[in-house]
Design a protein around this motif. Structure first.
Motif, PDB file in Angstrom:
ATOM      1  N   GLY A  94       0.777  -1.221   0.000  1.00  0.00           N
ATOM      2  CA  GLY A  94       0.000   0.000   0.000  1.00  0.00           C
ATOM      3  C   GLY A  94       0.810   1.274   0.000  1.00  0.00           C
ATOM      4  O   GLY A  94       0.287   2.332   0.347  1.00  0.00           O
ATOM      5  N   ALA A  95       2.083   1.211  -0.384  1.00  0.00           N
ATOM      6  CA  ALA A  95       2.911   2.417  -0.451  1.00  0.00           C
ATOM      7  C   ALA A  95       3.896   2.302  -1.604  1.00  0.00           C
ATOM      8  O   ALA A  95       4.409   1.221  -1.894  1.00  0.00           O
ATOM      9  N   MET A  96       4.150   3.445  -2.256  1.00  0.00           N
ATOM     10  CA  MET A  96       5.123   3.525  -3.329  1.00  0.00           C
ATOM     11  C   MET A  96       5.817   4.878  -3.201  1.00  0.00           C
ATOM     12  O   MET A  96       5.151   5.899  -3.021  1.00  0.00           O
ATOM     13  N   LEU A  97       7.146   4.869  -3.266  1.00  0.00           N
ATOM     14  CA  LEU A  97       7.916   6.106  -3.157  1.00  0.00           C
ATOM     15  C   LEU A  97       8.616   6.392  -4.477  1.00  0.00           C
ATOM     16  O   LEU A  97       9.292   5.511  -5.028  1.00  0.00           O
ATOM     17  N   LEU A  98       8.444   7.611  -4.996  1.00  0.00           N
ATOM     18  CA  LEU A  98       9.156   8.074  -6.178  1.00  0.00           C
ATOM     19  C   LEU A  98      10.197   9.079  -5.712  1.00  0.00           C
ATOM     20  O   LEU A  98       9.880   9.992  -4.944  1.00  0.00           O
ATOM     21  N   HIS A  99      11.439   8.919  -6.151  1.00  0.00           N
ATOM     22  CA  HIS A  99      12.538   9.801  -5.752  1.00  0.00           C
ATOM     23  C   HIS A  99      13.209  10.324  -7.019  1.00  0.00           C
ATOM     24  O   HIS A  99      13.789   9.552  -7.775  1.00  0.00           O
ATOM     25  N   PHE A 100      13.127  11.632  -7.240  1.00  0.00           N
ATOM     26  CA  PHE A 100      13.686  12.265  -8.434  1.00  0.00           C
ATOM     27  C   PHE A 100      14.908  13.084  -8.050  1.00  0.00           C
ATOM     28  O   PHE A 100      14.858  13.902  -7.135  1.00  0.00           O
ATOM     29  N   THR A 101      16.029  12.843  -8.751  1.00  0.00           N
ATOM     30  CA  THR A 101      17.249  13.611  -8.544  1.00  0.00           C
ATOM     31  C   THR A 101      17.794  14.065  -9.887  1.00  0.00           C
ATOM     32  O   THR A 101      17.699  13.346 -10.887  1.00  0.00           O
ATOM     33  N   SER A 102      18.342  15.284  -9.899  1.00  0.00           N
ATOM     34  CA  SER A 102      19.006  15.792 -11.106  1.00  0.00           C
ATOM     35  C   SER A 102      20.348  16.389 -10.712  1.00  0.00           C
ATOM     36  O   SER A 102      20.524  16.847  -9.581  1.00  0.00           O
ATOM     37  N   ASP A 103      21.284  16.382 -11.654  1.00  0.00           N
ATOM     38  CA  ASP A 103      22.592  16.972 -11.378  1.00  0.00           C
ATOM     39  C   ASP A 103      22.556  18.477 -11.669  1.00  0.00           C
ATOM     40  O   ASP A 103      21.477  19.045 -11.846  1.00  0.00           O
ATOM     41  N   ASN A 104      23.715  19.121 -11.736  1.00  0.00           N
ATOM     42  CA  ASN A 104      23.753  20.565 -11.923  1.00  0.00           C
ATOM     43  C   ASN A 104      23.887  21.006 -13.380  1.00  0.00           C
ATOM     44  O   ASN A 104      24.121  22.182 -13.652  1.00  0.00           O
ATOM     45  N   LEU A 105      23.737  20.091 -14.327  1.00  0.00           N
ATOM     46  CA  LEU A 105      23.833  20.415 -15.751  1.00  0.00           C
ATOM     47  C   LEU A 105      22.618  19.891 -16.511  1.00  0.00           C
ATOM     48  O   LEU A 105      21.988  18.920 -16.096  1.00  0.00           O
ATOM     49  N   ASN A 106      22.299  20.489 -17.630  1.00  0.00           N
ATOM     50  CA  ASN A 106      21.346  19.980 -18.628  1.00  0.00           C
ATOM     51  C   ASN A 106      20.030  19.462 -18.059  1.00  0.00           C
ATOM     52  O   ASN A 106      19.899  18.298 -17.712  1.00  0.00           O
ATOM     53  N   GLU A 107      19.061  20.323 -17.988  1.00  0.00           N
ATOM     54  CA  GLU A 107      17.716  19.932 -17.564  1.00  0.00           C
ATOM     55  C   GLU A 107      16.895  19.544 -18.794  1.00  0.00           C
ATOM     56  O   GLU A 107      17.233  19.894 -19.917  1.00  0.00           O
ATOM     57  N   ASP A 108      15.801  18.814 -18.560  1.00  0.00           N
ATOM     58  CA  ASP A 108      14.918  18.396 -19.646  1.00  0.00           C
ATOM     59  C   ASP A 108      13.469  18.631 -19.256  1.00  0.00           C
ATOM     60  O   ASP A 108      13.173  19.177 -18.192  1.00  0.00           O
ATOM     61  N   ALA A 109      12.556  18.163 -20.118  1.00  0.00           N
ATOM     62  CA  ALA A 109      11.117  18.409 -19.921  1.00  0.00           C
ATOM     63  C   ALA A 109      10.566  17.726 -18.674  1.00  0.00           C
ATOM     64  O   ALA A 109       9.593  18.176 -18.089  1.00  0.00           O
ATOM     65  N   GLY A 110      11.167  16.611 -18.260  1.00  0.00           N
ATOM     66  CA  GLY A 110      10.733  15.941 -17.040  1.00  0.00           C
ATOM     67  C   GLY A 110       9.722  14.842 -17.270  1.00  0.00           C
ATOM     68  O   GLY A 110       9.690  14.219 -18.326  1.00  0.00           O
TER      69      GLY A 110
END
Length: 181
Positions: A94-110
């Motif tokens: 009954g639980a799900m964890l999403l963990h999003f990490t990005s570095d300090n270069l080049n971002e995208d639409a997500g």
């Protein structure tokens, strides 16, 4: 007057039985050095089903990791980066964890995802069953919910004196390439 998007931060907890979630960037790219979590926790009697409608992160640098439980100490369901959609993912609890990490270069639409829940109460089929009646119904044991993971059932249809046996399906919906009838 320019309105900046509300980027993700900290941990957001979602307790509804269905909903949507995303990296927080809206129509902009996500921000550098993101470190955000979404805990989907609608109740211990639920299974969570997650599907993605958008996924684009900097390949091999910006990751969305999905865990089968409320913390990063639970089993990893997958680690995703780049342009390949994670597809459909289901929890076993009954639980799900999403963990999003990005570095300090080049971002995208997500990314953008929807989720819904089903009850864990489906009674699965089990083992081998021999059917001798001249007509009947076979089911995997689920009702309105999905069938249970790791189910392994077989039915031997063997009515006395039958020359041929015909099957017709009212409904079939399994995970393509993995769950096979």
């Amino acid at each position: 007057n320019i309105s900046n998007p509300s980027y993700c931060s900290g941990t957001q907890t979602m307790t509804n039985s269905s909903g949507s979630l995303n990296d927080g960037s809206g129509s902009s790219n996500y921000s550098s050095n993101s470190d955000c979590k979404w805990l989907i926790s609608p109740g211990s009697d639920k299974i969570i089903h997650l599907s993605f409608t958008q996924f684009l992160t900097e390949s091999n640098y910006d990751f969305l990791r999905i865990y089968d439980g409320p913390t990063v100490n639970y089993p990893l369901l997958g680690s995703f980066s780049g342009s390949s959609s994670p597809g459909n993912i289901s929890s076993t609890s009954g639980a799900m964890l999403l963990h999003f990490t990005s570095d300090n270069l080049n971002e995208d639409a997500g990314w953008y995802a929807n989720y819904y829940t089903t009850s864990q109460g489906a009674a699965p089929c089990s083992g081998n069953t021999t059917l001798n009646a001249t007509s009947g119904t076979i089911t995997d044991g689920s009702t309105l919910d999905n069938y249970v993971s790791n189910t392994n059932c077989s039915w031997l249809i063997q009515p006395s004196g039958a020359g041929t046996i015909s099957l017709s399906f009212n409904f079939i919906d399994t995970e393509y390439g993995y769950d096979i009838l």
